[in-house]
Design a protein around this motif. Structure first.
Motif, short mmCIF file in Angstrom:
data_model
loop_
_atom_site.label_atom_id
_atom_site.label_comp_id
_atom_site.label_asym_id
_atom_site.label_seq_id
_atom_site.Cartn_x
_atom_site.Cartn_y
_atom_site.Cartn_z
N GLY A 20 -101.71 -31.25 0.18
CA GLY A 20 -100.69 -30.40 -0.31
C GLY A 20 -100.99 -29.14 0.74
N ASP A 21 -99.95 -28.35 0.61
CA ASP A 21 -99.97 -26.81 1.56
C ASP A 21 -101.35 -26.23 1.74
OD1 ASP A 21 -98.77 -25.51 3.38
OD2 ASP A 21 -98.57 -23.86 1.94
N PRO A 22 -102.20 -25.82 0.40
CA PRO A 22 -103.28 -25.49 0.36
C PRO A 22 -104.47 -26.07 1.44
CG PRO A 22 -102.76 -25.35 -1.80
CD PRO A 22 -102.03 -26.25 -0.87
N LEU A 23 -104.50 -27.38 1.30
CA LEU A 23 -105.43 -28.24 2.35
C LEU A 23 -104.84 -28.22 3.83
CD1 LEU A 23 -107.86 -30.08 2.67
CD2 LEU A 23 -106.40 -31.92 2.06
N ILE A 24 -103.49 -28.21 4.04
CA ILE A 24 -103.16 -28.02 5.02
C ILE A 24 -103.72 -26.82 5.84
CG2 ILE A 24 -101.17 -27.79 6.76
CD1 ILE A 24 -101.47 -30.89 5.76
N GLN A 25 -103.39 -25.60 4.92
CA GLN A 25 -103.83 -24.30 5.43
C GLN A 25 -105.14 -24.20 6.07
OE1 GLN A 25 -101.43 -22.09 6.29
NE2 GLN A 25 -99.74 -23.54 5.70
N LEU A 26 -106.11 -24.82 5.18
CA LEU A 26 -107.34 -24.78 5.32
C LEU A 26 -107.68 -25.74 6.66
CD1 LEU A 26 -110.28 -24.10 4.61
CD2 LEU A 26 -110.27 -26.13 3.35
N ILE A 27 -107.09 -26.74 6.86
CA ILE A 27 -107.36 -27.61 8.14
C ILE A 27 -106.72 -26.79 9.22
CG2 ILE A 27 -106.62 -29.79 9.14
CD1 ILE A 27 -106.49 -31.01 6.56
N LEU A 31 -109.04 -25.96 12.36
CA LEU A 31 -108.91 -26.51 13.90
C LEU A 31 -108.11 -25.50 14.81
CD1 LEU A 31 -107.84 -30.20 12.90
CD2 LEU A 31 -110.04 -29.49 13.44
N LYS A 32 -108.07 -24.19 14.28
CA LYS A 32 -107.54 -23.29 15.13
C LYS A 32 -106.30 -23.44 15.62
CE LYS A 32 -112.51 -22.20 16.27
NZ LYS A 32 -112.87 -20.94 16.58
N PHE A 33 -105.19 -23.75 14.94
CA PHE A 33 -103.92 -23.94 14.92
C PHE A 33 -103.42 -22.49 14.72
CE2 PHE A 33 -104.70 -28.60 14.48
CZ PHE A 33 -104.23 -28.81 15.88
N ARG A 34 -102.34 -21.97 15.45
CA ARG A 34 -101.44 -20.79 15.06
C ARG A 34 -100.54 -21.19 14.02
NH1 ARG A 34 -101.41 -17.12 20.42
NH2 ARG A 34 -103.54 -16.83 20.82
N GLN A 35 -99.88 -22.38 14.20
CA GLN A 35 -98.55 -22.83 13.50
C GLN A 35 -99.05 -23.82 12.65
OE1 GLN A 35 -95.67 -23.42 16.03
NE2 GLN A 35 -95.60 -21.27 17.02
N THR A 36 -98.42 -23.75 11.38
CA THR A 36 -98.67 -25.06 10.35
C THR A 36 -98.19 -26.17 11.16
OG1 THR A 36 -98.58 -23.64 8.47
CG2 THR A 36 -98.19 -25.94 8.00
N ARG A 37 -97.07 -26.36 11.87
CA ARG A 37 -96.41 -27.25 12.44
C ARG A 37 -97.52 -28.08 13.50
NH1 ARG A 37 -93.53 -30.97 10.67
NH2 ARG A 37 -93.77 -32.54 12.28
#
Length: 63
Positions: A20-27, A31-37
Motif C-alpha cells: 500500500g501507499d503508506p508502506l511505499i512512502q515509508l520505504i 531509501l532517500k528517494f525524492r519521488q514515489t516513482r
C-alpha cells in the motif's frame, strides 16, 4: 558503498504481492528517494543498484 557502510537502509516482508501507499512512502523516505516513482522503480527492478547509487550521489544523500 565503495567498501563503506551508509545510513541508507530499509526492511519489509516479501509475503505480500502488493504494498500500500503508506508502506511505499515509508520505504521512499528510508531509501532517500525524492519521488514515489523512483521508489516504485527500485522495488519493481527497472532501476539497477548502480543507478540507485548514482541517484544517491547526485542528490548527496549518502549520509
Amino acid at each position: 558503498m565503495d567498501g563503506q557502510k551508509t545510513a541508507v537502509k530499509t526492511y519489509f516482508s516479501h509475503g505480500l504481492k502488493e504494498y500500500g501507499d503508506p508502506l511505499i512512502q515509508l520505504i521512499k523516505k528510508q531509501l532517500k528517494f525524492r519521488q514515489t516513482r523512483q521508489a516504485e522503480d527500485f522495488l519493481d527492478c527497472p532501476m539497477s543498484g548502480e543507478q540507485y547509487v548514482a541517484l544517491l550521489r547526485e542528490t548527496d544523500n549518502l549520509a
